[in-house]
Scaffold this motif. Structure first.
Motif, short mmCIF file in Angstrom:
data_model
loop_
_atom_site.label_atom_id
_atom_site.label_comp_id
_atom_site.label_asym_id
_atom_site.label_seq_id
_atom_site.Cartn_x
_atom_site.Cartn_y
_atom_site.Cartn_z
N GLN A 53 56.04 36.26 44.85
CA GLN A 53 56.02 34.95 44.17
C GLN A 53 54.65 34.28 44.24
OE1 GLN A 53 58.94 32.17 45.72
NE2 GLN A 53 58.92 30.94 43.86
N ILE A 54 53.91 34.58 45.33
CA ILE A 54 52.59 33.96 45.48
C ILE A 54 51.53 35.06 45.53
CG2 ILE A 54 51.12 32.56 47.01
CD1 ILE A 54 53.64 31.23 48.08
N ASP A 55 50.53 34.93 44.65
CA ASP A 55 49.38 35.86 44.69
C ASP A 55 48.15 35.11 45.12
OD1 ASP A 55 50.45 38.28 43.92
OD2 ASP A 55 50.47 37.66 41.81
N LEU A 56 47.27 35.80 45.86
CA LEU A 56 45.99 35.19 46.24
C LEU A 56 44.90 35.89 45.47
CD1 LEU A 56 46.66 35.11 50.08
CD2 LEU A 56 46.52 33.12 48.60
N GLU A 57 44.11 35.14 44.74
CA GLU A 57 43.06 35.73 43.91
C GLU A 57 41.71 35.33 44.48
OE1 GLU A 57 43.78 37.52 40.88
OE2 GLU A 57 41.64 37.96 40.97
N LYS A 58 40.93 36.34 44.83
CA LYS A 58 39.62 36.02 45.42
C LYS A 58 38.63 35.58 44.35
CE LYS A 58 36.00 37.80 48.34
NZ LYS A 58 35.72 38.53 49.52
N ASN A 59 37.98 34.45 44.61
CA ASN A 59 36.91 34.02 43.71
C ASN A 59 35.87 33.25 44.52
OD1 ASN A 59 35.73 33.50 41.04
ND2 ASN A 59 36.07 31.38 41.65
N LEU A 60 34.65 33.76 44.49
CA LEU A 60 33.61 33.16 45.33
C LEU A 60 32.85 32.06 44.60
CD1 LEU A 60 32.18 36.33 47.06
CD2 LEU A 60 33.67 34.60 48.04
N ASN A 61 32.85 32.11 43.28
CA ASN A 61 32.03 31.16 42.54
C ASN A 61 32.87 30.45 41.48
OD1 ASN A 61 30.19 29.79 41.04
ND2 ASN A 61 29.05 31.60 40.36
N ASP A 64 31.95 30.80 37.77
CA ASP A 64 31.95 32.11 37.12
C ASP A 64 32.98 32.08 35.97
OD1 ASP A 64 32.30 34.73 36.35
OD2 ASP A 64 32.20 35.53 38.38
N GLU A 65 32.51 31.69 34.80
CA GLU A 65 33.41 31.39 33.69
C GLU A 65 34.29 32.57 33.26
OE1 GLU A 65 31.57 29.08 30.70
OE2 GLU A 65 33.31 29.15 29.38
N GLU A 66 33.68 33.76 33.21
CA GLU A 66 34.44 34.94 32.76
C GLU A 66 35.60 35.22 33.71
OE1 GLU A 66 34.81 36.90 30.04
OE2 GLU A 66 33.62 35.20 29.37
N LYS A 67 35.28 35.18 35.01
CA LYS A 67 36.30 35.47 36.04
C LYS A 67 37.44 34.43 35.96
CE LYS A 67 37.77 37.33 39.95
NZ LYS A 67 37.50 37.06 41.32
N ILE A 68 37.04 33.15 35.87
CA ILE A 68 38.07 32.08 35.84
C ILE A 68 38.91 32.22 34.57
CG2 ILE A 68 38.46 29.56 35.86
CD1 ILE A 68 37.22 30.37 38.47
N LYS A 69 38.25 32.57 33.47
CA LYS A 69 39.00 32.72 32.20
C LYS A 69 40.06 33.81 32.34
CE LYS A 69 38.30 33.20 27.27
NZ LYS A 69 37.36 33.42 26.19
N ASN A 70 39.67 34.90 32.96
CA ASN A 70 40.62 36.01 33.17
C ASN A 70 41.81 35.58 34.02
OD1 ASN A 70 40.16 38.37 31.84
ND2 ASN A 70 38.36 38.83 33.13
N ILE A 71 41.51 34.80 35.07
CA ILE A 71 42.60 34.34 35.95
C ILE A 71 43.54 33.41 35.18
CG2 ILE A 71 43.15 33.00 38.04
CD1 ILE A 71 40.39 33.88 39.16
N LEU A 72 42.95 32.58 34.31
CA LEU A 72 43.77 31.57 33.61
C LEU A 72 44.59 32.15 32.46
CD1 LEU A 72 41.41 28.44 33.40
CD2 LEU A 72 43.24 28.90 35.01
N LYS A 73 44.30 33.40 32.08
CA LYS A 73 44.96 33.97 30.89
C LYS A 73 46.48 33.94 30.99
CE LYS A 73 41.52 36.61 28.50
NZ LYS A 73 40.62 37.72 28.68
#
Ligand SMILES: NC(=O)c1ccc[n+]([C@@H]2O[C@H](COP(=O)([O-])OP(=O)(O)OC[C@H]3O[C@@H](n4cnc5c(N)ncnc54)[C@H](OP(=O)(O)O)[C@@H]3O)[C@@H](O)[C@H]2O)c1
Length: 316
Positions: A53-61, A64-73
């Motif tokens: 039910q809960i995922d942890l997604e690593k993001n250091l910055n 980082d628009e591309e990375k955040i966009k992917n997470i938000l998809k």
């Protein structure tokens, strides 16, 4: 537990509000992605939900628009709880409080996210000269560019993991006196962390909004001095309360900053000097979300007892 397939992406989910909010989200059956700099340090959060039910997604910055966009998809709802109290070489108020919200609101727009909830702070005022408040103000303006965004402005938050009562209680362990910055006149209406996460849940489930900004204050207004008196009464310690005028407090902060920023910074002195952290009455608040707020003295004893001599055995 209810069955609800909506996905909530939570930035800052490992913090004080995040931990309280997580339990409420899992009870309602939401799937949650927590974006964190350190998934390994926060693995314990996963047990607050059912397996998967809960995922942890690593993001250091955060920028980082591309990375955040992917997470938000995959997101239906996005909640931003990221915030800092002082700047370091690696993290600035501008990046975390202003630029990240700008990027987030633009991505939410592009990806047609159904709701963006952003936690700001009470006392937002053009007149407040602190870098903290100026960056929060700009962050709000940036967030509001996305029309489906809601901003919550809490006052000082208290609860088991708070950084206010716990910090001053631990200072009282080894100091004979506690400082009253600006003579302790700044006013707060402290709000219980559970009331804040309850407000976030109400906003998640609410359909129509007349206003995009809510002010969240507790049932009472206290000066900084009164909060110190309540704390000392609860931890059963007698300590001198020493009024420090603003000018001297800034001077002391300048010196302290050379060693650590976690005690007091010059910017925090300006923040306390320029505005009170109380509800202005110009925006809806807890009543409009049907929440009865909780008093400091009904909750504080439940977690601050550990600073009393004898802990919970010393309850008289
Ligand atoms: N606590 C209060 O009294 C109070 C009062 C008014 C407003 N607020 C606001 O409410 C929000 C949440 O407060 P809180 O007390 O829950 O905060 P908190 O306990 O300090 O947690 C802040 C979160 O921000 C994340 N964060 C900090 N720096 C980051 C960075 N450089 N990159 C990515 N993530 C970063 C951290 O996530 P990771 O470490 O997992 O990456 C952490 O979980 C903040 O915006 C705060 O300004 C708090």
């Amino acid at each position: 537990m209810q069955n609800n397939q909506s996905i909530v992406v939570l930035f800052g989910g490992s913090g004080q509000i995040g931990r309280s909010l997580l339990r409420r989200l899992t009870e309602k059956g939401y799937r949650i992605i927590i974006v964190t700099r350190s998934p390994y340090r926060n693995l314990h959060l996963k047990v607050l939900g059912n397996p998967g039910q809960i995922d942890l997604e690593k993001n250091l910055n955060l920028l980082d628009e591309e990375k955040i966009k992917n997470i938000l998809k995959s997101a239906d709802i996005v909640i931003n709880l990221c915030g800092i109290l002082y700047e370091t070489k690696k993290q600035t108020f501008e990046d975390i409080h202003s630029k990240f919200p700008e990027m987030l609101s633009s991505l939410c727009n592009t990806l047609e996210i159904s709701k963006l909830i952003h936690i700001s702070a009470l006392g937002i005022d053009e007149k407040n000269r602190s870098k903290y408040m100026q960056s929060k103000l700009q962050g709000e303006k940036n967030i509001l560019k996305f029309k489906k965004s809601i901003i919550l402005r809490p006052s000082l938050i208290f609860g088991k993991n708070d950084s206010f009562f716990n910090k001053f209680a631990s200072m009282a362990e080894f100091l004979p006196a506690l400082p009253l910055i600006g003579s302790g006149l700044t006013k707060f209406s402290p709000i219980w962390v559970e009331d804040v996460s309850n407000a976030i849940m109400k906003v998640i489930e609410k359909k129509n909004f007349k206003n995009n900004i809510y002010e969240l204050g507790g049932p009472e207004v206290f000066s900084f001095r009164e909060l110190m008196e309540i704390l000392l009464k609860q931890i059963k310690k007698k300590r001198l309360l020493i009024p420090i005028p603003w000018g001297i407090a800034r001077y002391q902060a300048k010196f302290l900053e050379l060693f650590t920023k976690s005690l007091l910074t010059q910017d925090q002195v300006i923040l306390l000097q320029d505005t009170d952290s109380i509800v202005s009455g110009n925006y809806p608040g807890l009543n409009d979300l049907d929440i009865n707020s909780t008093s400091v003295e009904s909750v504080l004893p439940d977690y601050i007892y550990r600073f009393r001599k004898g802990g919970h055995y010393n309850s008289n």
